[in-house]
Design a protein around this motif. Sequence first.
Motif, PDB file in Angstrom:
ATOM      1  N   ALA A   4       0.821  -1.216   0.000  1.00 34.05           N
ATOM      2  CA  ALA A   4       0.000   0.000   0.000  1.00 34.05           C
ATOM      3  C   ALA A   4       0.853   1.265   0.000  1.00 34.05           C
ATOM      4  O   ALA A   4       0.380   2.343  -0.355  1.00 34.05           O
ATOM      5  CB  ALA A   4      -0.935   0.003   1.210  1.00 34.05           C
ATOM      6  N   ALA A   5       2.130   1.127   0.395  1.00 31.46           N
ATOM      7  CA  ALA A   5       3.015   2.295   0.463  1.00 31.46           C
ATOM      8  C   ALA A   5       3.730   2.561  -0.854  1.00 31.46           C
ATOM      9  O   ALA A   5       4.285   3.641  -1.051  1.00 31.46           O
ATOM     10  CB  ALA A   5       4.054   2.087   1.569  1.00 31.46           C
ATOM     11  N   VAL A   6       3.707   1.597  -1.777  1.00 28.29           N
ATOM     12  CA  VAL A   6       4.505   1.715  -3.000  1.00 28.29           C
ATOM     13  C   VAL A   6       4.011   2.850  -3.900  1.00 28.29           C
ATOM     14  O   VAL A   6       4.801   3.709  -4.317  1.00 28.29           O
ATOM     15  CB  VAL A   6       4.524   0.379  -3.775  1.00 28.29           C
ATOM     16  CG1 VAL A   6       5.208   0.547  -5.122  1.00 28.29           C
ATOM     17  CG2 VAL A   6       5.220  -0.694  -2.962  1.00 28.29           C
ATOM     18  N   LEU A   7       2.712   2.873  -4.195  1.00 26.35           N
ATOM     19  CA  LEU A   7       2.216   3.880  -5.139  1.00 26.35           C
ATOM     20  C   LEU A   7       2.358   5.306  -4.613  1.00 26.35           C
ATOM     21  O   LEU A   7       2.852   6.177  -5.344  1.00 26.35           O
ATOM     22  CB  LEU A   7       0.769   3.574  -5.539  1.00 26.35           C
ATOM     23  CG  LEU A   7       0.243   4.446  -6.678  1.00 26.35           C
ATOM     24  CD1 LEU A   7       1.089   4.308  -7.938  1.00 26.35           C
ATOM     25  CD2 LEU A   7      -1.208   4.096  -6.983  1.00 26.35           C
ATOM     26  N   PRO A   8       1.969   5.612  -3.356  1.00 30.22           N
ATOM     27  CA  PRO A   8       2.190   6.985  -2.898  1.00 30.22           C
ATOM     28  C   PRO A   8       3.673   7.364  -2.857  1.00 30.22           C
ATOM     29  O   PRO A   8       4.029   8.519  -3.071  1.00 30.22           O
ATOM     30  CB  PRO A   8       1.559   7.024  -1.502  1.00 30.22           C
ATOM     31  CG  PRO A   8       1.357   5.610  -1.094  1.00 30.22           C
ATOM     32  CD  PRO A   8       1.244   4.819  -2.353  1.00 30.22           C
ATOM     33  N   GLU A 133       4.263   2.494   5.826  1.00 31.79           N
ATOM     34  CA  GLU A 133       5.395   1.584   6.063  1.00 31.79           C
ATOM     35  C   GLU A 133       5.611   1.327   7.546  1.00 31.79           C
ATOM     36  O   GLU A 133       6.009   0.233   7.936  1.00 31.79           O
ATOM     37  CB  GLU A 133       6.685   2.183   5.480  1.00 31.79           C
ATOM     38  CG  GLU A 133       6.793   2.096   3.988  1.00 31.79           C
ATOM     39  CD  GLU A 133       8.026   2.814   3.482  1.00 31.79           C
ATOM     40  OE1 GLU A 133       8.989   2.997   4.255  1.00 31.79           O
ATOM     41  OE2 GLU A 133       8.027   3.206   2.305  1.00 31.79           O
ATOM     42  N   ARG A 134       5.368   2.341   8.363  1.00 38.54           N
ATOM     43  CA  ARG A 134       5.551   2.212   9.815  1.00 38.54           C
ATOM     44  C   ARG A 134       4.338   1.582  10.491  1.00 38.54           C
ATOM     45  O   ARG A 134       4.263   1.568  11.713  1.00 38.54           O
ATOM     46  CB  ARG A 134       5.804   3.591  10.425  1.00 38.54           C
ATOM     47  CG  ARG A 134       7.106   4.223   9.991  1.00 38.54           C
ATOM     48  CD  ARG A 134       7.222   5.612  10.586  1.00 38.54           C
ATOM     49  NE  ARG A 134       8.512   6.214  10.263  1.00 38.54           N
ATOM     50  CZ  ARG A 134       8.946   7.334  10.807  1.00 38.54           C
ATOM     51  NH1 ARG A 134       8.214   7.970  11.711  1.00 38.54           N
ATOM     52  NH2 ARG A 134      10.112   7.822  10.469  1.00 38.54           N
ATOM     53  N   ASP A 135       3.411   1.123   9.671  1.00 42.28           N
ATOM     54  CA  ASP A 135       2.185   0.501  10.187  1.00 42.28           C
ATOM     55  C   ASP A 135       1.428   1.463  11.105  1.00 42.28           C
ATOM     56  O   ASP A 135       0.995   1.108  12.199  1.00 42.28           O
ATOM     57  CB  ASP A 135       2.504  -0.815  10.913  1.00 42.28           C
ATOM     58  CG  ASP A 135       1.246  -1.675  11.070  1.00 42.28           C
ATOM     59  OD1 ASP A 135       0.309  -1.517  10.273  1.00 42.28           O
ATOM     60  OD2 ASP A 135       1.205  -2.479  12.015  1.00 42.28           O
ATOM     61  N   ASN A 136       1.292   2.695  10.635  1.00 40.05           N
ATOM     62  CA  ASN A 136       0.552   3.711  11.365  1.00 40.05           C
ATOM     63  C   ASN A 136      -0.561   4.254  10.463  1.00 40.05           C
ATOM     64  O   ASN A 136      -0.490   5.400   9.994  1.00 40.05           O
ATOM     65  CB  ASN A 136       1.490   4.842  11.816  1.00 40.05           C
ATOM     66  CG  ASN A 136       0.821   5.787  12.789  1.00 40.05           C
ATOM     67  OD1 ASN A 136      -0.402   5.788  12.932  1.00 40.05           O
ATOM     68  ND2 ASN A 136       1.610   6.603  13.449  1.00 40.05           N
ATOM     69  N   PRO A 137      -1.591   3.424  10.193  1.00 43.41           N
ATOM     70  CA  PRO A 137      -2.653   3.872   9.285  1.00 43.41           C
ATOM     71  C   PRO A 137      -3.426   5.072   9.825  1.00 43.41           C
ATOM     72  O   PRO A 137      -3.955   5.856   9.034  1.00 43.41           O
ATOM     73  CB  PRO A 137      -3.545   2.640   9.146  1.00 43.41           C
ATOM     74  CG  PRO A 137      -3.257   1.802  10.352  1.00 43.41           C
ATOM     75  CD  PRO A 137      -1.824   2.068  10.701  1.00 43.41           C
ATOM     76  N   GLN A 138      -3.479   5.226  11.149  1.00 41.21           N
ATOM     77  CA  GLN A 138      -4.198   6.377  11.711  1.00 41.21           C
ATOM     78  C   GLN A 138      -3.527   7.682  11.293  1.00 41.21           C
ATOM     79  O   GLN A 138      -4.200   8.648  10.917  1.00 41.21           O
ATOM     80  CB  GLN A 138      -4.269   6.294  13.247  1.00 41.21           C
ATOM     81  CG  GLN A 138      -5.115   5.149  13.766  1.00 41.21           C
ATOM     82  CD  GLN A 138      -4.336   3.834  13.879  1.00 41.21           C
ATOM     83  OE1 GLN A 138      -3.154   3.757  13.578  1.00 41.21           O
ATOM     84  NE2 GLN A 138      -5.036   2.791  14.298  1.00 41.21           N
TER      85      GLN A 138
END
Length: 197
Positions: A4-8, A133-138
């Motif tokens: 999910a972090a690749v495109l941004p 990447e840091r697993d911080n979706p909030q």
Amino acid sequence: MSSAAVLPRILGALFYYSPQRPEIKALIECLPTLPSLYAWRDPHTITQLCEAWPMDADEELGWQYSVLFEGQGEMVAPPWGSVYLEKDNLLMGETTARYRGFLRHHGLAFDGQHQEPEDQFGLMLLASSAFIERDNPQAATALLEQFLLPWGPRYLELMQHNHVSPFYARLAQVAALYLQDVQQQLGLNPVESRIFF
């Protein structure tokens, strides 16, 4: 890196760094793969956009970047949020300071070598990618709802209609579709802000 972090990260780098850097040239060569990097709502449209990317010679693309992102001449689409959100179109206004505080609160700070405001469109996408990447979706969600989506669509609209660069106009189309998809898929509710530019 989270998928999910690749495109941004790719879009952010293309909106922030000069196309004459070797790593950005490599990203430009990978543009036809963008449809496979995200679960697009309309894969057909995104595939069409990425198959026939308008390209110019390196020197020409470098000049286009300079005009659109570094302010060589009149900027048709300034890439900083404060220009759109501040009444006097101030660079580094109080909205930038608020965003800087948000980043610090979440443990993200830029080295500031270029003295560039943190609310540059590409940098904000890169920060979003870093939070994912840091697993911080909030934090990623808050960044989009509170800081990027209130002005990003207006910026991308101006970029899509710029007469300087077909390449960056196409990049803005793809980024706009990405942000629309993310907003719908995550059910985001952007802060409503008055736009001054």
